[in-house]
Design a protein around this motif. Structure first.
Motif, short mmCIF file in Angstrom:
data_model
loop_
_atom_site.label_atom_id
_atom_site.label_comp_id
_atom_site.label_asym_id
_atom_site.label_seq_id
_atom_site.Cartn_x
_atom_site.Cartn_y
_atom_site.Cartn_z
N MET A 87 -4.97 3.16 14.37
CA MET A 87 -5.49 1.80 14.43
C MET A 87 -5.43 1.26 15.86
O MET A 87 -6.40 0.65 16.31
CB MET A 87 -4.67 0.93 13.46
CG MET A 87 -4.98 -0.51 13.51
SD MET A 87 -6.54 -0.86 12.71
CE MET A 87 -6.44 -2.60 12.58
N LEU A 88 -4.30 1.47 16.54
CA LEU A 88 -4.17 0.99 17.91
C LEU A 88 -5.20 1.67 18.81
O LEU A 88 -5.81 1.01 19.66
CB LEU A 88 -2.76 1.21 18.45
CG LEU A 88 -2.50 0.74 19.89
CD1 LEU A 88 -2.80 -0.74 20.05
CD2 LEU A 88 -1.07 1.06 20.29
N ASN A 89 -5.44 2.96 18.61
CA ASN A 89 -6.44 3.66 19.44
C ASN A 89 -7.82 3.05 19.26
O ASN A 89 -8.56 2.89 20.23
CB ASN A 89 -6.47 5.15 19.08
CG ASN A 89 -5.26 5.89 19.60
OD1 ASN A 89 -4.58 5.43 20.50
ND2 ASN A 89 -4.99 7.04 19.02
N ALA A 90 -8.19 2.72 18.05
CA ALA A 90 -9.50 2.11 17.80
C ALA A 90 -9.59 0.75 18.49
O ALA A 90 -10.63 0.42 19.08
CB ALA A 90 -9.74 1.97 16.30
N LEU A 91 -8.53 -0.03 18.43
CA LEU A 91 -8.50 -1.34 19.10
C LEU A 91 -8.64 -1.16 20.60
O LEU A 91 -9.39 -1.92 21.25
CB LEU A 91 -7.21 -2.08 18.76
CG LEU A 91 -6.96 -3.39 19.51
CD1 LEU A 91 -8.01 -4.43 19.13
CD2 LEU A 91 -5.56 -3.91 19.22
N GLU A 92 -7.95 -0.19 21.16
CA GLU A 92 -8.02 0.05 22.60
C GLU A 92 -9.45 0.39 23.04
O GLU A 92 -9.96 -0.18 24.01
CB GLU A 92 -7.06 1.20 22.98
CG GLU A 92 -5.61 0.87 22.79
CD GLU A 92 -4.70 2.09 22.91
OE1 GLU A 92 -3.49 1.90 23.01
OE2 GLU A 92 -5.22 3.23 22.89
N VAL A 93 -10.06 1.31 22.31
CA VAL A 93 -11.42 1.73 22.67
C VAL A 93 -12.41 0.58 22.45
O VAL A 93 -13.26 0.30 23.32
CB VAL A 93 -11.83 2.98 21.86
CG1 VAL A 93 -13.32 3.28 22.04
CG2 VAL A 93 -10.98 4.17 22.27
N PHE A 94 -12.30 -0.10 21.33
CA PHE A 94 -13.21 -1.22 21.03
C PHE A 94 -13.10 -2.31 22.10
O PHE A 94 -14.11 -2.80 22.60
CB PHE A 94 -12.92 -1.78 19.63
CG PHE A 94 -13.86 -2.87 19.23
CD1 PHE A 94 -15.18 -2.59 18.91
CD2 PHE A 94 -13.42 -4.19 19.15
CE1 PHE A 94 -16.06 -3.61 18.54
CE2 PHE A 94 -14.28 -5.21 18.78
CZ PHE A 94 -15.60 -4.92 18.47
N LEU A 153 -9.11 -9.90 22.14
CA LEU A 153 -8.92 -8.47 21.92
C LEU A 153 -7.87 -7.89 22.86
O LEU A 153 -7.01 -7.11 22.43
CB LEU A 153 -10.25 -7.73 22.09
CG LEU A 153 -11.26 -7.89 20.97
CD1 LEU A 153 -12.63 -7.34 21.40
CD2 LEU A 153 -10.78 -7.20 19.71
N ALA A 154 -7.93 -8.27 24.14
CA ALA A 154 -6.93 -7.77 25.10
C ALA A 154 -5.53 -8.26 24.73
O ALA A 154 -4.55 -7.51 24.83
CB ALA A 154 -7.30 -8.20 26.51
N ALA A 155 -5.42 -9.51 24.29
CA ALA A 155 -4.11 -10.05 23.89
C ALA A 155 -3.58 -9.32 22.66
O ALA A 155 -2.38 -8.98 22.60
CB ALA A 155 -4.23 -11.55 23.61
N VAL A 156 -4.45 -9.07 21.69
CA VAL A 156 -4.02 -8.34 20.49
C VAL A 156 -3.59 -6.93 20.87
O VAL A 156 -2.57 -6.42 20.37
CB VAL A 156 -5.14 -8.33 19.42
CG1 VAL A 156 -4.81 -7.38 18.28
CG2 VAL A 156 -5.38 -9.74 18.90
N TRP A 157 -4.32 -6.29 21.77
CA TRP A 157 -3.95 -4.96 22.24
C TRP A 157 -2.57 -5.01 22.90
O TRP A 157 -1.70 -4.17 22.62
CB TRP A 157 -5.01 -4.44 23.19
CG TRP A 157 -4.74 -3.11 23.86
CD1 TRP A 157 -3.64 -2.30 23.76
CD2 TRP A 157 -5.63 -2.44 24.75
NE1 TRP A 157 -3.79 -1.18 24.52
CE2 TRP A 157 -5.01 -1.23 25.14
CE3 TRP A 157 -6.89 -2.73 25.25
CZ2 TRP A 157 -5.61 -0.33 26.03
CZ3 TRP A 157 -7.48 -1.83 26.12
CH2 TRP A 157 -6.85 -0.64 26.50
N ALA A 158 -2.35 -6.00 23.76
CA ALA A 158 -1.06 -6.11 24.46
C ALA A 158 0.08 -6.32 23.48
O ALA A 158 1.15 -5.70 23.61
CB ALA A 158 -1.12 -7.25 25.48
N ILE A 159 -0.14 -7.17 22.49
CA ILE A 159 0.92 -7.46 21.51
C ILE A 159 1.15 -6.25 20.61
O ILE A 159 2.30 -5.84 20.38
CB ILE A 159 0.54 -8.71 20.69
CG1 ILE A 159 0.58 -9.95 21.59
CG2 ILE A 159 1.48 -8.87 19.49
CD1 ILE A 159 -0.11 -11.17 20.99
N THR A 160 0.08 -5.69 20.09
CA THR A 160 0.19 -4.56 19.18
C THR A 160 0.77 -3.33 19.87
O THR A 160 1.53 -2.57 19.27
CB THR A 160 -1.20 -4.21 18.59
OG1 THR A 160 -1.76 -5.37 18.02
CG2 THR A 160 -1.10 -3.12 17.54
N GLY A 161 0.41 -3.14 21.12
CA GLY A 161 0.87 -1.97 21.84
C GLY A 161 2.10 -2.20 22.70
O GLY A 161 2.40 -1.38 23.57
#
Length: 148
Positions: free
Chosen positions: A1-8, A64-72
């Motif tokens: 899931m995190l990989n998909a978020l990163e690429v998206f 999206l970048a904030a969600v990526w930072a928090i999730t990752g």
């Protein structure tokens, strides 16, 4: 899931960079080569069209970048994503304070109603836009680096 978020996220920001780069270095130079009336009308139309889409794109990219930072958080590259998000914040603030006011005026102009200093206002918008493009290119590069 995190990989998909990163690429998206990277793709969304990358396409936004491409559009804004095109505006700065392709479309506006083309418009500047037209007659004053055509140049102004093209910029007004572009201001209306992109002015309706870009707020969602800029805010969406930031979210999206904030969600990526928090999730990752704690994963390799998180610092790069946080820095990219900070640059996207700068681009949003810069847009709201510097570019949007000029765009809001310019998108209502016609050849009959434009002010005498319309070219100077467009040149000011262009200068701010060049800086904003550099900022979002930096954010995109950081996001791309965080992927690897």
């Amino acid at each position: 899931m995190l990989n998909a978020l990163e690429v998206f996220t990277t793709v969304v920001v990358g396409v936004m960079v491409g559009v804004e780069f095109s505006v700065a270095f392709v479309m506006n130079p083309i418009f500047n080569g037209l007659s004053d009336d055509s140049n102004q009308q093209a910029r007004s139309h572009g201001g209306r069209m992109l002015g309706a889409v870009m707020p969602f794109w800029y805010i969406g990219s930031l979210v999206l970048a904030a969600v990526w930072a928090i999730t990752g958080w704690g994963h390799r590259g998180t610092g790069l994503v946080v820095t990219a998000a900070a640059l996207l914040i700068v681009s949003v603030v810069m847009s709201l304070l510097l570019l949007v006011p000029i765009n809001n005026r310019g998108k209502t102009w016609t050849p009959e109603t434009r002010p005498a200093d319309w070219k100077e206002q467009m040149k000011r918008w262009d200068r701010y836009h060049y800086v904003r493009v550099a900022i979002i290119i930096g954010a995109f590069a950081l996001l791309a680096a965080a992927l690897v």
